[in-house]
Motif scaffolding. Structure first.
Motif, PDB file in Angstrom:
ATOM      1  N   GLY A 220      28.377  65.626  78.133  1.00 58.59           N
ATOM      2  CA  GLY A 220      28.927  65.795  79.489  1.00 58.59           C
ATOM      3  C   GLY A 220      28.126  66.797  80.292  1.00 58.59           C
ATOM      4  O   GLY A 220      26.913  66.650  80.456  1.00 58.59           O
ATOM      5  N   GLU A 221      28.786  67.835  80.768  1.00 62.87           N
ATOM      6  CA  GLU A 221      28.138  68.797  81.657  1.00 62.87           C
ATOM      7  C   GLU A 221      27.168  69.721  80.938  1.00 62.87           C
ATOM      8  O   GLU A 221      26.545  70.573  81.576  1.00 62.87           O
ATOM      9  CB  GLU A 221      29.198  69.610  82.395  1.00 62.87           C
ATOM     10  CG  GLU A 221      30.005  68.723  83.314  1.00 62.87           C
ATOM     11  CD  GLU A 221      30.857  69.495  84.289  1.00 62.87           C
ATOM     12  OE1 GLU A 221      30.966  70.719  84.147  1.00 62.87           O
ATOM     13  OE2 GLU A 221      31.405  68.850  85.186  1.00 62.87           O
ATOM     14  N   ARG A 222      27.050  69.565  79.636  1.00 59.88           N
ATOM     15  CA  ARG A 222      26.066  70.382  78.903  1.00 59.88           C
ATOM     16  C   ARG A 222      24.717  69.668  78.805  1.00 59.88           C
ATOM     17  O   ARG A 222      23.904  69.961  77.942  1.00 59.88           O
ATOM     18  CB  ARG A 222      26.600  70.741  77.518  1.00 59.88           C
ATOM     19  CG  ARG A 222      27.770  71.709  77.576  1.00 59.88           C
ATOM     20  CD  ARG A 222      28.043  72.346  76.244  1.00 59.88           C
ATOM     21  NE  ARG A 222      28.488  71.384  75.247  1.00 59.88           N
ATOM     22  CZ  ARG A 222      27.831  71.109  74.132  1.00 59.88           C
ATOM     23  NH1 ARG A 222      26.696  71.711  73.844  1.00 59.88           N
ATOM     24  NH2 ARG A 222      28.312  70.223  73.279  1.00 59.88           N
ATOM     25  N   MET A 223      24.503  68.711  79.704  1.00 65.04           N
ATOM     26  CA  MET A 223      23.234  67.968  79.685  1.00 65.04           C
ATOM     27  C   MET A 223      22.867  67.549  81.093  1.00 65.04           C
ATOM     28  O   MET A 223      23.734  67.264  81.910  1.00 65.04           O
ATOM     29  CB  MET A 223      23.400  66.714  78.832  1.00 65.04           C
ATOM     30  CG  MET A 223      22.234  65.764  78.923  1.00 65.04           C
ATOM     31  SD  MET A 223      22.548  64.269  77.986  1.00 65.04           S
ATOM     32  CE  MET A 223      21.001  63.417  78.231  1.00 65.04           C
ATOM     33  N   VAL A 224      21.566  67.519  81.367  1.00 63.49           N
ATOM     34  CA  VAL A 224      21.100  66.896  82.604  1.00 63.49           C
ATOM     35  C   VAL A 224      19.801  66.153  82.303  1.00 63.49           C
ATOM     36  O   VAL A 224      19.035  66.562  81.427  1.00 63.49           O
ATOM     37  CB  VAL A 224      20.908  67.955  83.719  1.00 63.49           C
ATOM     38  CG1 VAL A 224      19.699  68.848  83.470  1.00 63.49           C
ATOM     39  CG2 VAL A 224      20.805  67.327  85.091  1.00 63.49           C
ATOM     40  N   ILE A 225      19.605  65.032  83.010  1.00 61.45           N
ATOM     41  CA  ILE A 225      18.308  64.350  82.956  1.00 61.45           C
ATOM     42  C   ILE A 225      17.618  64.625  84.284  1.00 61.45           C
ATOM     43  O   ILE A 225      18.182  64.357  85.346  1.00 61.45           O
ATOM     44  CB  ILE A 225      18.463  62.827  82.776  1.00 61.45           C
ATOM     45  CG1 ILE A 225      19.101  62.502  81.425  1.00 61.45           C
ATOM     46  CG2 ILE A 225      17.099  62.133  82.898  1.00 61.45           C
ATOM     47  CD1 ILE A 225      19.382  61.013  81.218  1.00 61.45           C
ATOM     48  N   CYS A 226      16.424  65.165  84.204  1.00 59.47           N
ATOM     49  CA  CYS A 226      15.604  65.339  85.400  1.00 59.47           C
ATOM     50  C   CYS A 226      14.482  64.315  85.242  1.00 59.47           C
ATOM     51  O   CYS A 226      13.687  64.411  84.306  1.00 59.47           O
ATOM     52  CB  CYS A 226      15.061  66.763  85.439  1.00 59.47           C
ATOM     53  SG  CYS A 226      13.881  67.012  86.759  1.00 59.47           S
ATOM     54  N   THR A 227      14.461  63.340  86.113  1.00 57.70           N
ATOM     55  CA  THR A 227      13.438  62.299  85.944  1.00 57.70           C
ATOM     56  C   THR A 227      12.402  62.336  87.059  1.00 57.70           C
ATOM     57  O   THR A 227      12.731  62.564  88.222  1.00 57.70           O
ATOM     58  CB  THR A 227      14.066  60.891  85.819  1.00 57.70           C
ATOM     59  OG1 THR A 227      13.035  59.961  85.486  1.00 57.70           O
ATOM     60  CG2 THR A 227      14.783  60.442  87.090  1.00 57.70           C
ATOM     61  N   GLN A 228      11.156  62.128  86.645  1.00 55.57           N
ATOM     62  CA  GLN A 228      10.081  61.958  87.629  1.00 55.57           C
ATOM     63  C   GLN A 228      10.012  60.501  88.051  1.00 55.57           C
ATOM     64  O   GLN A 228       9.272  60.140  88.957  1.00 55.57           O
ATOM     65  CB  GLN A 228       8.746  62.375  87.019  1.00 55.57           C
ATOM     66  CG  GLN A 228       8.686  63.833  86.623  1.00 55.57           C
ATOM     67  CD  GLN A 228       7.464  64.105  85.763  1.00 55.57           C
ATOM     68  OE1 GLN A 228       6.396  64.381  86.262  1.00 55.57           O
ATOM     69  NE2 GLN A 228       7.622  64.005  84.460  1.00 55.57           N
ATOM     70  N   ASN A 229      10.789  59.668  87.365  1.00 54.16           N
ATOM     71  CA  ASN A 229      10.738  58.233  87.646  1.00 54.16           C
ATOM     72  C   ASN A 229      11.589  57.897  88.858  1.00 54.16           C
ATOM     73  O   ASN A 229      12.646  58.486  89.070  1.00 54.16           O
ATOM     74  CB  ASN A 229      11.231  57.441  86.437  1.00 54.16           C
ATOM     75  CG  ASN A 229      10.354  57.667  85.228  1.00 54.16           C
ATOM     76  OD1 ASN A 229       9.236  58.163  85.370  1.00 54.16           O
ATOM     77  ND2 ASN A 229      10.844  57.339  84.044  1.00 54.16           N
ATOM     78  N   VAL A 230      11.122  56.918  89.611  1.00 46.39           N
ATOM     79  CA  VAL A 230      11.848  56.533  90.814  1.00 46.39           C
ATOM     80  C   VAL A 230      12.670  55.261  90.575  1.00 46.39           C
ATOM     81  O   VAL A 230      13.374  54.797  91.466  1.00 46.39           O
ATOM     82  CB  VAL A 230      10.880  56.392  92.014  1.00 46.39           C
ATOM     83  CG1 VAL A 230      10.248  57.740  92.329  1.00 46.39           C
ATOM     84  CG2 VAL A 230       9.794  55.355  91.761  1.00 46.39           C
ATOM     85  N   ASP A 231      12.580  54.702  89.345  1.00 44.00           N
ATOM     86  CA  ASP A 231      13.405  53.531  89.031  1.00 44.00           C
ATOM     87  C   ASP A 231      14.845  53.972  88.759  1.00 44.00           C
ATOM     88  O   ASP A 231      15.151  55.163  88.739  1.00 44.00           O
ATOM     89  CB  ASP A 231      12.814  52.754  87.830  1.00 44.00           C
ATOM     90  CG  ASP A 231      12.798  53.587  86.540  1.00 44.00           C
ATOM     91  OD1 ASP A 231      13.863  54.100  86.143  1.00 44.00           O
ATOM     92  OD2 ASP A 231      11.723  53.735  85.926  1.00 44.00           O
ATOM     93  N   GLU A 232      15.713  52.977  88.545  1.00 45.54           N
ATOM     94  CA  GLU A 232      17.153  53.258  88.377  1.00 45.54           C
ATOM     95  C   GLU A 232      17.577  53.044  86.930  1.00 45.54           C
ATOM     96  O   GLU A 232      18.768  52.834  86.670  1.00 45.54           O
ATOM     97  CB  GLU A 232      17.969  52.294  89.263  1.00 45.54           C
ATOM     98  CG  GLU A 232      17.534  52.220  90.707  1.00 45.54           C
ATOM     99  CD  GLU A 232      18.160  53.297  91.569  1.00 45.54           C
ATOM    100  OE1 GLU A 232      19.293  53.687  91.279  1.00 45.54           O
ATOM    101  OE2 GLU A 232      17.485  53.769  92.509  1.00 45.54           O
ATOM    102  N   LEU A 233      16.630  53.060  86.000  1.00 43.32           N
ATOM    103  CA  LEU A 233      16.966  52.614  84.645  1.00 43.32           C
ATOM    104  C   LEU A 233      17.872  53.578  83.884  1.00 43.32           C
ATOM    105  O   LEU A 233      18.667  53.150  83.049  1.00 43.32           O
ATOM    106  CB  LEU A 233      15.685  52.309  83.851  1.00 43.32           C
ATOM    107  CG  LEU A 233      14.890  51.111  84.419  1.00 43.32           C
ATOM    108  CD1 LEU A 233      13.592  50.900  83.653  1.00 43.32           C
ATOM    109  CD2 LEU A 233      15.733  49.836  84.387  1.00 43.32           C
ATOM    110  N   HIS A 234      17.786  54.877  84.177  1.00 43.01           N
ATOM    111  CA  HIS A 234      18.743  55.796  83.533  1.00 43.01           C
ATOM    112  C   HIS A 234      20.171  55.450  83.976  1.00 43.01           C
ATOM    113  O   HIS A 234      21.080  55.385  83.159  1.00 43.01           O
ATOM    114  CB  HIS A 234      18.430  57.248  83.894  1.00 43.01           C
ATOM    115  CG  HIS A 234      17.241  57.806  83.185  1.00 43.01           C
ATOM    116  ND1 HIS A 234      17.140  57.845  81.813  1.00 43.01           N
ATOM    117  CD2 HIS A 234      16.093  58.377  83.661  1.00 43.01           C
ATOM    118  CE1 HIS A 234      15.989  58.407  81.463  1.00 43.01           C
ATOM    119  NE2 HIS A 234      15.330  58.729  82.564  1.00 43.01           N
ATOM    120  N   GLU A 235      20.336  55.220  85.277  1.00 41.14           N
ATOM    121  CA  GLU A 235      21.675  54.887  85.792  1.00 41.14           C
ATOM    122  C   GLU A 235      22.123  53.525  85.241  1.00 41.14           C
ATOM    123  O   GLU A 235      23.287  53.356  84.882  1.00 41.14           O
ATOM    124  CB  GLU A 235      21.667  54.833  87.323  1.00 41.14           C
ATOM    125  CG  GLU A 235      21.583  56.189  87.999  1.00 41.14           C
ATOM    126  CD  GLU A 235      20.157  56.711  88.149  1.00 41.14           C
ATOM    127  OE1 GLU A 235      19.220  56.101  87.584  1.00 41.14           O
ATOM    128  OE2 GLU A 235      19.974  57.731  88.837  1.00 41.14           O
TER     129      GLU A 235
END
Ligand code: OAD
Length: 238
Positions: free
Chosen positions: A87-102
């Motif tokens: 949950g809030e103990r994690m963040v993804i910072c992506t340099q990617n402009v695609d939507e694949l994490h979402e």
């Protein structure tokens, strides 16, 4: 083999083009990195937009078309599973402009280099808006009500990345930093690992080849993200 993320840890995951490579999205550097003979630095910059907006939109239209056909791979899915647990103990910072994490289910994602499926006005403060269109000619590039041309919502070379305040706030809490599939040559992202090292956090690199900043990582796992990420960040090991 697992990356240990304990009860009191905060996990910062930095992703680059390598995490989406197995989904079919071309990386920027290395084999296949050129687009019609251009390096990314030649088409992703304000100077290129000024000189030849048609060329710039052709490049992003091509990337939009590619990305529309792509689906998340096991690395994206594994990261989304980890987020469910942390949950809030994690963040993804992506340099990617695609939507694949979402698309894989991640919700705590900061797109520091913008979003491929959003556009905005080159001039006014009108907020970015969803846009999956392709613009192949100069005449096809839409204009805003203010008269400015519509450009991709992408951070180009020489521009300031998005969400930097949130990113630095997250880095300040980070105890485990995992960088996945990024060549470590584009700043400021390539320097994030240093701020975590300076605070004695755990630093891990996962990717196909050694990145430029490899010596800064205490743990290194070389291989495909789609194979390594699900193994190293297996939910049962958290
Ligand atoms: P690069 O293309 O520079 O690097 C991709 C990295 O992913 C390389 O180190 C590859 O070895 C690795 N890689 C390739 N396939 C992989 C796989 N299946 N599994 C794991 N790793 C793999 O991409 P980035 O480092 O993301 O910015 O590039 C950073 C920025 O430069 C991009 O966000 C973009 C570009 O200019 C903007 O457009 C503003």
């Amino acid at each position: 083999m697992a990356i240990d993320v304990g009860e009191s840890d905060f996990l910062f995951v930095l992703t680059g083009a390598g995490v989406s490579a197995e989904s079919g999205i071309p990386t920027f550097r290395g084999a296949g990195g050129l687009w019609e003979g251009y390096r990314i630095e030649e088409v992703a910059c304000p100077e290129a937009w000024e000189a030849d907006p048609e060329l710039v939109w052709k490049f992003y239209s091509w990337r939009r078309q590619k990305a529309l056909a792509c689906r998340p791979n096991p690395a994206h899915v594994a990261l989304a599973e980890v987020e469910k647990r942390l949950g809030e103990r994690m963040v993804i910072c992506t340099q990617n402009v695609d939507e694949l994490h979402e698309a894989a289910g991640s919700r705590r994602v900061l797109h520091m280099h913008g979003r491929l499926f959003q556009s905005r006005c080159e001039k006014c403060e009108r907020p970015p808006f969803p846009d999956t269109n392709s613009y192949e000619t100069l005449a096809a590039i839409p204009r805003c009500a203010c008269g400015g041309r519509i450009r991709p919502h992408i951070c180009w070379f020489g521009e300031v990345p998005f969400h930097m305040e949130e990113i630095f706030a997250a880095l300040g809490r980070t105890t485990v930093f995992v960088s996945i599939g990024t060549s470590g040559v584009v700043y400021p992202a390539a320097a994030f690992v240093q701020s975590v090292r300076a605070r004695c956090g755990k630093t891990v690199y996962i990717g196909l080849e050694a990145p430029e900043n490899l010596p800064l990582f205490a743990e290194r796992y070389l291989g495909k993200a789609g194979e390594l990420v699900p193994r190293l960040l297996a939910i049962s090991d958290l």
